[in-house]
Design a protein around this motif. Structure first.
Motif, PDB file in Angstrom:
ATOM      1  N   ALA A 136      -9.757  -0.473  -2.109  1.00 42.03           N
ATOM      2  CA  ALA A 136      -9.593   0.155  -3.432  1.00 42.03           C
ATOM      3  C   ALA A 136      -8.168   0.667  -3.633  1.00 42.03           C
ATOM      4  CB  ALA A 136     -10.609   1.287  -3.593  1.00 42.03           C
ATOM      5  N   ALA A 137      -7.636   1.367  -2.644  1.00 43.17           N
ATOM      6  CA  ALA A 137      -6.297   1.955  -2.798  1.00 43.17           C
ATOM      7  C   ALA A 137      -5.229   0.868  -2.908  1.00 43.17           C
ATOM      8  CB  ALA A 137      -5.998   2.873  -1.618  1.00 43.17           C
ATOM      9  N   VAL A 138      -5.361  -0.156  -2.095  1.00 39.33           N
ATOM     10  CA  VAL A 138      -4.362  -1.238  -2.123  1.00 39.33           C
ATOM     11  C   VAL A 138      -4.417  -1.956  -3.481  1.00 39.33           C
ATOM     12  CG1 VAL A 138      -3.661  -3.404  -1.039  1.00 39.33           C
ATOM     13  CG2 VAL A 138      -4.446  -1.506   0.398  1.00 39.33           C
ATOM     14  N   MET A 139      -5.615  -2.213  -3.955  1.00 40.59           N
ATOM     15  CA  MET A 139      -5.767  -2.864  -5.260  1.00 40.59           C
ATOM     16  C   MET A 139      -5.178  -1.994  -6.375  1.00 40.59           C
ATOM     17  SD  MET A 139      -7.208  -5.852  -5.017  1.00 40.59           S
ATOM     18  CE  MET A 139      -8.058  -6.250  -6.539  1.00 40.59           C
TER      19      MET A 139
ATOM     20  N   GLU B  14       1.497  -1.197  -9.952  1.00 39.84           N
ATOM     21  CA  GLU B  14       2.830  -1.695  -9.577  1.00 39.84           C
ATOM     22  C   GLU B  14       3.644  -0.645  -8.838  1.00 39.84           C
ATOM     23  OE1 GLU B  14       4.423  -3.342 -13.211  1.00 39.84           O
ATOM     24  OE2 GLU B  14       3.217  -5.143 -12.943  1.00 39.84           O
ATOM     25  N   ARG B  15       2.992   0.011  -7.866  1.00 42.45           N
ATOM     26  CA  ARG B  15       3.688   1.017  -7.076  1.00 42.45           C
ATOM     27  C   ARG B  15       4.554   0.356  -6.009  1.00 42.45           C
ATOM     28  NH1 ARG B  15       2.225   6.395  -7.953  1.00 42.45           N
ATOM     29  NH2 ARG B  15       1.211   6.377  -9.977  1.00 42.45           N
ATOM     30  N   ASN B  16       5.659   1.003  -5.732  1.00 43.76           N
ATOM     31  CA  ASN B  16       6.548   0.504  -4.685  1.00 43.76           C
ATOM     32  C   ASN B  16       6.078   1.077  -3.348  1.00 43.76           C
ATOM     33  OD1 ASN B  16       8.661  -0.577  -3.305  1.00 43.76           O
ATOM     34  ND2 ASN B  16      10.158   0.938  -4.014  1.00 43.76           N
ATOM     35  N   THR B  17       5.018   0.485  -2.806  1.00 41.66           N
ATOM     36  CA  THR B  17       4.414   0.979  -1.556  1.00 41.66           C
ATOM     37  C   THR B  17       4.272  -0.179  -0.574  1.00 41.66           C
ATOM     38  OG1 THR B  17       2.247   0.592  -2.548  1.00 41.66           O
ATOM     39  CG2 THR B  17       3.116   2.831  -2.686  1.00 41.66           C
ATOM     40  N   PRO B  18       4.247   0.109   0.723  1.00 42.57           N
ATOM     41  CA  PRO B  18       4.175  -0.971   1.711  1.00 42.57           C
ATOM     42  C   PRO B  18       2.943  -1.868   1.549  1.00 42.57           C
ATOM     43  CG  PRO B  18       4.545   1.162   2.788  1.00 42.57           C
ATOM     44  CD  PRO B  18       4.341   1.438   1.347  1.00 42.57           C
ATOM     45  N   CYS B  19       1.835  -1.280   1.116  1.00 41.42           N
ATOM     46  CA  CYS B  19       0.603  -2.082   1.003  1.00 41.42           C
ATOM     47  C   CYS B  19       0.738  -3.212  -0.009  1.00 41.42           C
ATOM     48  CB  CYS B  19      -0.583  -1.193   0.639  1.00 41.42           C
ATOM     49  SG  CYS B  19      -0.332  -0.214  -0.848  1.00 41.42           S
ATOM     50  N   ARG B  20       1.643  -3.064  -0.950  1.00 37.83           N
ATOM     51  CA  ARG B  20       1.807  -4.137  -1.934  1.00 37.83           C
ATOM     52  C   ARG B  20       2.432  -5.362  -1.288  1.00 37.83           C
ATOM     53  NH1 ARG B  20       4.667  -3.294  -7.193  1.00 37.83           N
ATOM     54  NH2 ARG B  20       3.758  -5.306  -7.677  1.00 37.83           N
ATOM     55  N   ALA B  21       3.208  -5.153  -0.227  1.00 37.01           N
ATOM     56  CA  ALA B  21       3.812  -6.300   0.457  1.00 37.01           C
ATOM     57  C   ALA B  21       2.885  -6.860   1.535  1.00 37.01           C
ATOM     58  CB  ALA B  21       5.142  -5.872   1.090  1.00 37.01           C
TER      59      ALA B  21
ATOM     60  N   SER C 267       5.391   6.916   1.562  1.00 30.14           N
ATOM     61  CA  SER C 267       6.196   6.526   0.404  1.00 30.14           C
ATOM     62  C   SER C 267       6.101   7.579  -0.706  1.00 30.14           C
ATOM     63  CB  SER C 267       5.646   5.190  -0.116  1.00 30.14           C
ATOM     64  OG  SER C 267       5.974   5.031  -1.454  1.00 30.14           O
ATOM     65  N   PRO C 268       7.222   7.841  -1.424  1.00 36.66           N
ATOM     66  CA  PRO C 268       7.141   8.770  -2.552  1.00 36.66           C
ATOM     67  C   PRO C 268       6.146   8.298  -3.620  1.00 36.66           C
ATOM     68  CG  PRO C 268       9.426   8.109  -2.121  1.00 36.66           C
ATOM     69  CD  PRO C 268       8.548   7.290  -1.215  1.00 36.66           C
ATOM     70  N   GLU C 269       5.917   6.982  -3.658  1.00 38.70           N
ATOM     71  CA  GLU C 269       5.002   6.448  -4.670  1.00 38.70           C
ATOM     72  C   GLU C 269       3.574   6.300  -4.154  1.00 38.70           C
ATOM     73  OE1 GLU C 269       6.241   3.382  -7.281  1.00 38.70           O
ATOM     74  OE2 GLU C 269       8.353   3.923  -7.142  1.00 38.70           O
ATOM     75  N   ARG C 270       3.336   6.849  -2.953  1.00 34.22           N
ATOM     76  CA  ARG C 270       1.985   6.780  -2.378  1.00 34.22           C
ATOM     77  C   ARG C 270       0.954   7.292  -3.393  1.00 34.22           C
ATOM     78  NH1 ARG C 270      -0.493   8.343   3.439  1.00 34.22           N
ATOM     79  NH2 ARG C 270      -2.526   9.019   2.712  1.00 34.22           N
ATOM     80  N   ILE C 271      -0.139   6.504  -3.563  1.00 36.56           N
ATOM     81  CA  ILE C 271      -1.164   6.937  -4.518  1.00 36.56           C
ATOM     82  C   ILE C 271      -2.350   7.602  -3.825  1.00 36.56           C
ATOM     83  CG2 ILE C 271      -0.619   5.246  -6.291  1.00 36.56           C
ATOM     84  CD1 ILE C 271      -3.067   3.653  -5.274  1.00 36.56           C
ATOM     85  N   CYS C 272      -2.387   7.544  -2.491  1.00 32.17           N
ATOM     86  CA  CYS C 272      -3.565   8.035  -1.764  1.00 32.17           C
ATOM     87  C   CYS C 272      -3.304   9.437  -1.272  1.00 32.17           C
ATOM     88  CB  CYS C 272      -3.826   7.141  -0.570  1.00 32.17           C
ATOM     89  SG  CYS C 272      -3.677   5.420  -1.001  1.00 32.17           S
TER      90      CYS C 272
END
Ligand code: SF4
Length: 210
Positions: A154-157, A163-170, A179-184
């Motif tokens: 869920a968090a990765v999706m 469109e967060r700049n987070t490692p999981c997107r890569a 990451s400053p943009e971490r959503i979790c």
């Protein structure tokens, strides 16, 4: 054997477990009767808070509520910042708060992972009533699976959707980043229906949200 029998069996088990934990709980094989039941349970003059949920958007409850005149407090069209935060605060005092679920165990634990925390806060206290809606794709067999689901799926999706700049997107996997943009930021496990709130959980026999 009927297609979907396994998911339906798990959904019915989850309904029974949720009832034992003090919730109202329902299962509907498809979205239409669930949407009708949810709409019927909400008074026409109720103010509606919304926690952000792809599932609720997919089943069309919000449009139907708005069309019949309910006042919706969503904040979803406001830019991130003080205005949206204020809407989220107001939504916490709505008559009925609508939200999805990130993971539900067959024994009735509700697990969510939030960024601001407004959704999970409103799920447990603030609104007079809370309505949670989930597809069968969110049902898992254990708390361990639920936490893995919210973190690694869920968090990765959601990071991708936003469109967060987070490692999981890569990588497609959570690395518990800083990451400053971490959503979790807020992980919650609700073990029983919160004492001062009436909560109903609606399970739909379709894959909804993520
Ligand atoms: S903690 Fe970071 S890497 Fe993990 S899902 Fe959240 S944003 Fe992605």
């Amino acid at each position: 054997v009927k297609p979907g029998w396994l998911q339906e069996t798990k959904a019915l088990k989850a309904v029974e477990s949720l009832k034992n934990r003090g919730y109202e709980a329902y299962y509907h094989p498809s979205r239409e009767p669930a949407r009708a039941g949810i709409l019927e349970s909400i008074p026409l003059d109720a103010t509606i808070g919304f926690g952000g949920s792809m599932t609720l958007m997919e089943i069309g409850v919000l449009e139907a509520l708005e069309a019949r005149g309910n006042v919706l407090i969503t904040g979803i069209n406001e830019p991130l910042g003080p205005e949206r935060t204020e809407s989220r605060r107001r939504a916490m005092l709505s008559d009925v708060f609508l939200t999805g679920i990130n993971a539900l165990t067959t024994d009735g634990l509700i697990v969510n992972l939030d960024n601001s925390g407004n959704r999970v806060a409103s799920m447990v206290f603030g609104p007079k009533r809370v309505i949670m809606v989930t597809g069968v794709n969110k049902i898992v067999d254990s708390l361990e699976h639920a936490v893995a689901r919210v973190r690694n799926h869920a968090a990765v999706m959601n990071a991708g959707r936003l469109e967060r700049n987070t490692p999981c997107r890569a990588t497609g996997r959570c690395i518990d980043c800083n990451s400053p943009e971490r959503i979790c930021r807020v992980l919650t496990i609700v073990e029983r229906c919160p004492a001062a709130t009436e909560v109903s959980v609606w399970i739909i026999g379709e894959a909804l949200g993520f």
